[in-house]
Design a protein around this motif. Structure first.
Motif, mmCIF file in Angstrom:
data_model
loop_
_atom_site.group_PDB
_atom_site.id
_atom_site.type_symbol
_atom_site.label_atom_id
_atom_site.label_comp_id
_atom_site.label_asym_id
_atom_site.label_seq_id
_atom_site.Cartn_x
_atom_site.Cartn_y
_atom_site.Cartn_z
ATOM 1 N N ARG A 1 3.681 8.749 -6.406
ATOM 2 C CA ARG A 1 3.716 9.503 -5.064
ATOM 3 C C ARG A 1 5.126 9.351 -4.662
ATOM 4 N NH1 ARG A 1 -1.420 9.972 -3.294
ATOM 5 N NH2 ARG A 1 -3.118 10.488 -4.957
ATOM 6 N N LEU A 2 5.893 8.514 -4.836
ATOM 7 C CA LEU A 2 6.845 8.299 -3.829
ATOM 8 C C LEU A 2 8.261 9.092 -4.516
ATOM 9 C CD1 LEU A 2 7.053 4.632 -3.078
ATOM 10 C CD2 LEU A 2 6.295 6.611 -1.604
ATOM 11 N N ASP A 3 9.146 9.353 -3.880
ATOM 12 C CA ASP A 3 10.321 9.917 -4.481
ATOM 13 C C ASP A 3 11.736 8.737 -4.125
ATOM 14 O OD1 ASP A 3 12.523 11.659 -5.383
ATOM 15 O OD2 ASP A 3 12.791 12.655 -3.379
ATOM 16 N N SER B 1 0.790 -1.213 0.071
ATOM 17 C CA SER B 1 0.137 -0.026 -0.247
ATOM 18 C C SER B 1 0.883 1.320 -0.065
ATOM 19 C CB SER B 1 -0.950 -0.081 1.179
ATOM 20 O OG SER B 1 -0.070 0.289 2.489
ATOM 21 N N LEU B 2 0.172 2.317 -0.312
ATOM 22 C CA LEU B 2 1.076 3.527 -0.184
ATOM 23 C C LEU B 2 1.488 3.998 1.049
ATOM 24 C CD1 LEU B 2 1.967 6.242 -1.524
ATOM 25 C CD2 LEU B 2 -0.258 7.045 -1.075
ATOM 26 N N LYS B 3 0.673 3.547 2.137
ATOM 27 C CA LYS B 3 1.069 3.936 3.408
ATOM 28 C C LYS B 3 2.192 3.083 3.864
ATOM 29 C CE LYS B 3 -0.617 3.832 8.249
ATOM 30 N NZ LYS B 3 -1.897 3.673 8.843
ATOM 31 N N GLU B 4 2.182 2.014 3.421
ATOM 32 C CA GLU B 4 3.545 1.103 3.883
ATOM 33 C C GLU B 4 4.774 1.656 3.335
ATOM 34 O OE1 GLU B 4 1.199 -3.261 4.687
ATOM 35 O OE2 GLU B 4 2.167 -2.880 2.722
ATOM 36 N N ALA B 5 4.482 1.934 2.027
ATOM 37 C CA ALA B 5 5.634 2.479 1.174
ATOM 38 C C ALA B 5 6.201 3.689 1.679
ATOM 39 C CB ALA B 5 5.246 2.586 -0.231
ATOM 40 N N GLU B 6 5.309 4.626 2.103
ATOM 41 C CA GLU B 6 5.765 5.791 2.768
ATOM 42 C C GLU B 6 6.587 5.915 4.033
ATOM 43 O OE1 GLU B 6 2.277 9.119 0.806
ATOM 44 O OE2 GLU B 6 2.043 8.059 2.795
ATOM 45 N N THR B 7 5.894 4.768 4.798
ATOM 46 C CA THR B 7 6.897 4.373 6.055
ATOM 47 C C THR B 7 7.983 3.688 5.701
ATOM 48 O OG1 THR B 7 4.420 3.873 6.990
ATOM 49 C CG2 THR B 7 6.658 3.020 8.163
ATOM 50 N N GLY C 1 14.321 5.273 5.895
ATOM 51 C CA GLY C 1 15.564 5.244 5.193
ATOM 52 C C GLY C 1 15.845 4.184 4.229
ATOM 53 N N VAL C 2 14.689 3.509 3.813
ATOM 54 C CA VAL C 2 14.609 2.438 2.761
ATOM 55 C C VAL C 2 14.892 3.042 1.333
ATOM 56 C CG1 VAL C 2 13.250 0.633 1.543
ATOM 57 C CG2 VAL C 2 13.551 0.711 3.895
ATOM 58 N N ASP C 3 15.820 2.480 0.410
ATOM 59 C CA ASP C 3 16.063 3.184 -0.599
ATOM 60 C C ASP C 3 15.209 2.847 -1.935
ATOM 61 O OD1 ASP C 3 18.860 4.010 0.001
ATOM 62 O OD2 ASP C 3 19.070 2.267 0.497
ATOM 63 N N ALA C 4 14.358 1.602 -1.961
ATOM 64 C CA ALA C 4 13.606 1.310 -2.859
ATOM 65 C C ALA C 4 12.531 0.261 -2.528
ATOM 66 C CB ALA C 4 14.039 0.490 -4.029
ATOM 67 N N ILE C 5 11.433 0.621 -3.195
ATOM 68 C CA ILE C 5 10.065 -0.341 -2.522
ATOM 69 C C ILE C 5 9.652 -1.225 -3.674
ATOM 70 C CG2 ILE C 5 7.644 0.062 -2.210
ATOM 71 C CD1 ILE C 5 9.570 1.459 -0.036
ATOM 72 N N VAL C 6 9.512 -2.399 -3.203
ATOM 73 C CA VAL C 6 9.028 -3.516 -4.074
ATOM 74 C C VAL C 6 7.568 -3.365 -3.991
ATOM 75 C CG1 VAL C 6 8.667 -5.995 -4.298
ATOM 76 C CG2 VAL C 6 10.846 -4.894 -3.558
ATOM 77 N N ALA C 7 6.706 -2.976 -4.730
ATOM 78 C CA ALA C 7 5.405 -2.916 -4.736
ATOM 79 C C ALA C 7 4.831 -4.332 -5.158
ATOM 80 C CB ALA C 7 4.970 -1.870 -6.067
ATOM 81 N N GLN C 8 4.354 -4.847 -4.258
ATOM 82 C CA GLN C 8 3.759 -6.181 -4.023
ATOM 83 C C GLN C 8 2.269 -6.289 -4.353
ATOM 84 O OE1 GLN C 8 3.308 -8.842 -0.778
ATOM 85 N NE2 GLN C 8 3.995 -10.654 -1.710
ATOM 86 N N GLY C 9 1.948 -6.510 -5.499
ATOM 87 C CA GLY C 9 0.504 -6.724 -5.929
ATOM 88 C C GLY C 9 -0.333 -7.899 -5.489
ATOM 89 N N PHE C 10 -1.522 -7.946 -5.421
ATOM 90 C CA PHE C 10 -2.281 -9.108 -4.772
ATOM 91 C C PHE C 10 -2.115 -10.418 -5.359
ATOM 92 C CE2 PHE C 10 -6.286 -11.213 -3.397
ATOM 93 C CZ PHE C 10 -5.847 -11.171 -2.187
ATOM 94 N N GLU C 11 -1.624 -10.188 -6.871
ATOM 95 C CA GLU C 11 -1.373 -11.369 -7.940
ATOM 96 C C GLU C 11 -0.161 -12.300 -7.393
ATOM 97 O OE1 GLU C 11 -1.933 -7.813 -10.793
ATOM 98 O OE2 GLU C 11 -1.308 -8.228 -8.688
ATOM 99 N N ALA C 12 0.723 -11.568 -6.516
ATOM 100 C CA ALA C 12 1.983 -12.389 -6.179
ATOM 101 C C ALA C 12 2.060 -13.571 -5.568
ATOM 102 C CB ALA C 12 2.890 -11.238 -5.365
ATOM 103 N N GLY C 13 2.819 -14.569 -5.689
ATOM 104 C CA GLY C 13 2.915 -15.706 -5.285
ATOM 105 C C GLY C 13 3.542 -15.534 -3.714
ATOM 106 N N GLY C 14 3.511 -16.599 -3.064
ATOM 107 C CA GLY C 14 4.154 -16.457 -1.425
ATOM 108 C C GLY C 14 3.435 -15.704 -0.593
ATOM 109 N N HIS C 15 4.143 -15.298 0.409
ATOM 110 C CA HIS C 15 3.680 -14.592 1.518
ATOM 111 C C HIS C 15 3.322 -13.090 1.316
ATOM 112 C CE1 HIS C 15 4.882 -18.056 4.212
ATOM 113 N NE2 HIS C 15 3.715 -17.866 4.669
#
Length: 354
Positions: free
Chosen positions: A207-209, A157-163, A168-182
């Motif tokens: 939305r993210l820098d 979600s956007l909220k998790e990504a902004e957090t 101090g995280v450098d890049a965000i893995v945008a995990q869609g609901f389609e993704a396998g695994g946890h």
């Protein structure tokens, strides 16, 4: 080449998902040697096992690779709930002539409380470290940044990504609901908007820098190209690599992946105690039958899931495995990782030309 790839010292915007238990040093090295970013999953490992996997990966490649850690909240013990869960599972154990478990254990420790794992990483100095299920505390993040590690975090979600970016995280893995695994939600008890990869990637890119890595349902070069056109800096593929001989998938897992089951993935918490997308099998069907039954906390519930799978496998029954896979599973290919990477490169170049 975009600046994100230059920073990582990789040639292709393709990241092999960590897939704890399924990825191997050989798989990660093959992907990295082919110009992508290979990954090993250390979330279910202790520090000694992590050191061995890090050494094996480094021995097989001189290219950067990613190491992934689980940052879930430590499990809360609830003896009544755990006992009730074991009673529900007991007939399944007995069907395979196995003694039902009498008590559950926590099979591995979250990175948020694992000082030995942090020490192993500081010693190994990996190029990339990624977090799943949340974030470690600020001191751990700063310690990893101090050794020059580039940090990724999964967000749904956007909220998790902004957090994550604020931490101090450098890049965000945008995990869609389609993704396998946890499912990488920070709080599994909170409402989940279940954003798909396309919508989430575009939202975060706008939305993210920070660079965004699209993940979920991407199986070929055309999918990678689509993610790039949505604003992603790279794409992360997991299910696409399960069929490679370098993966640790067992024979039952591979057979299911290349069967009609691949067209029927399901989100289940019955196997581990956390939502995860899996090929439909006996375990997921059991989970649907008892959908309202309270599960023990993750990863305590996984102790039972792993034991039940072992009991089933001992009787040559492969339907109780954690056969994680995304919705793109029918597009999987049973080829060596290097060959798959060549195909992905060719498909990506063709899609971008078009």
């Amino acid at each position: 080449m975009n600046s994100f790839l230059q920073n990582l010292q990789i040639d292709l915007p393709i990241i092999q998902a960590p897939m704890a238990g399924t990825s191997t040093p050989q798989l990660a090295a093959a992907v990295s040697n082919a110009g992508g970013l290979g990954s090993i999953g250390l979330g279910a490992s202790d520090a000694a096992s992590a050191r061995a996997m890090l050494a094996a990966t480094r021995a097989a490649t001189n290219r950067p690779f990613n190491v992934n850690l689980f940052c879930h909240a430590p499990a809360r013990r609830d003896r009544e709930r755990e006992t009730a869960w074991l009673r529900r599972l007991a007939p399944r154990f007995e069907a395979f002539g196995a003694e039902p478990l009498q008590e559950l254990q926590e099979p591995y420790t979250s990175f948020v409380a694992d000082d030995a794992m942090l020490a192993a990483l500081l010693e190994a100095r990996p190029k990339v470290v990624s977090f799943h299920f949340g974030l470690p505390d600020g001191d751990r993040i700063e310690a990893l940044r101090a050794i020059g590690a580039t940090l990724f975090a999964t967000a749904t979600s956007l909220k998790e990504a902004e957090t994550a970016v604020a931490a101090g995280v450098d890049a965000i893995v945008a995990q869609g609901f389609e993704a396998g695994g946890h499912r990488g939600v920070f709080d599994p008890a909170a409402p989940d908007d279940r954003l798909g990869t396309l919508a989430l990637t575009r939202l975060l890119a706008r939305r993210l820098d920070a660079p965004v890595i699209a993940a979920g349902g991407i199986m070929d070069g055309a999918g990678v190209a689509a993610a790039l056109k949505l604003g992603a800096a790279a794409a992360q593929l997991g299910t696409a690599f399960i069929g490679c001989p370098e993966s640790n998938a067992d024979a039952a897992y591979r057979a299911a992946l290349f069967s009609p089951s691949a067209s029927h993935t399901i989100m289940t918490s019955a196997i581990s105690g956390r939502p995860a997308r899996c090929l439909a099998n006996e375990f997921t069907r059991f989970g649907e039958e008892i959908a309202d039954a309270p599960r023990p906390d993750y990863p305590i519930a996984y102790d039972a899931g792993k034991a039940l799978n072992a009991a089933a496998k001992a009787k040559n029954h492969g339907g109780y495995g954690a056969q994680w896979a995304g919705q793109g599973a029918p597009l999987a290919r049973a080829v060596p990782a290097a060959e798959l990477m060549r195909s992905l490169r060719s498909e990506l170049e063709e899609a971008l030309r078009g």
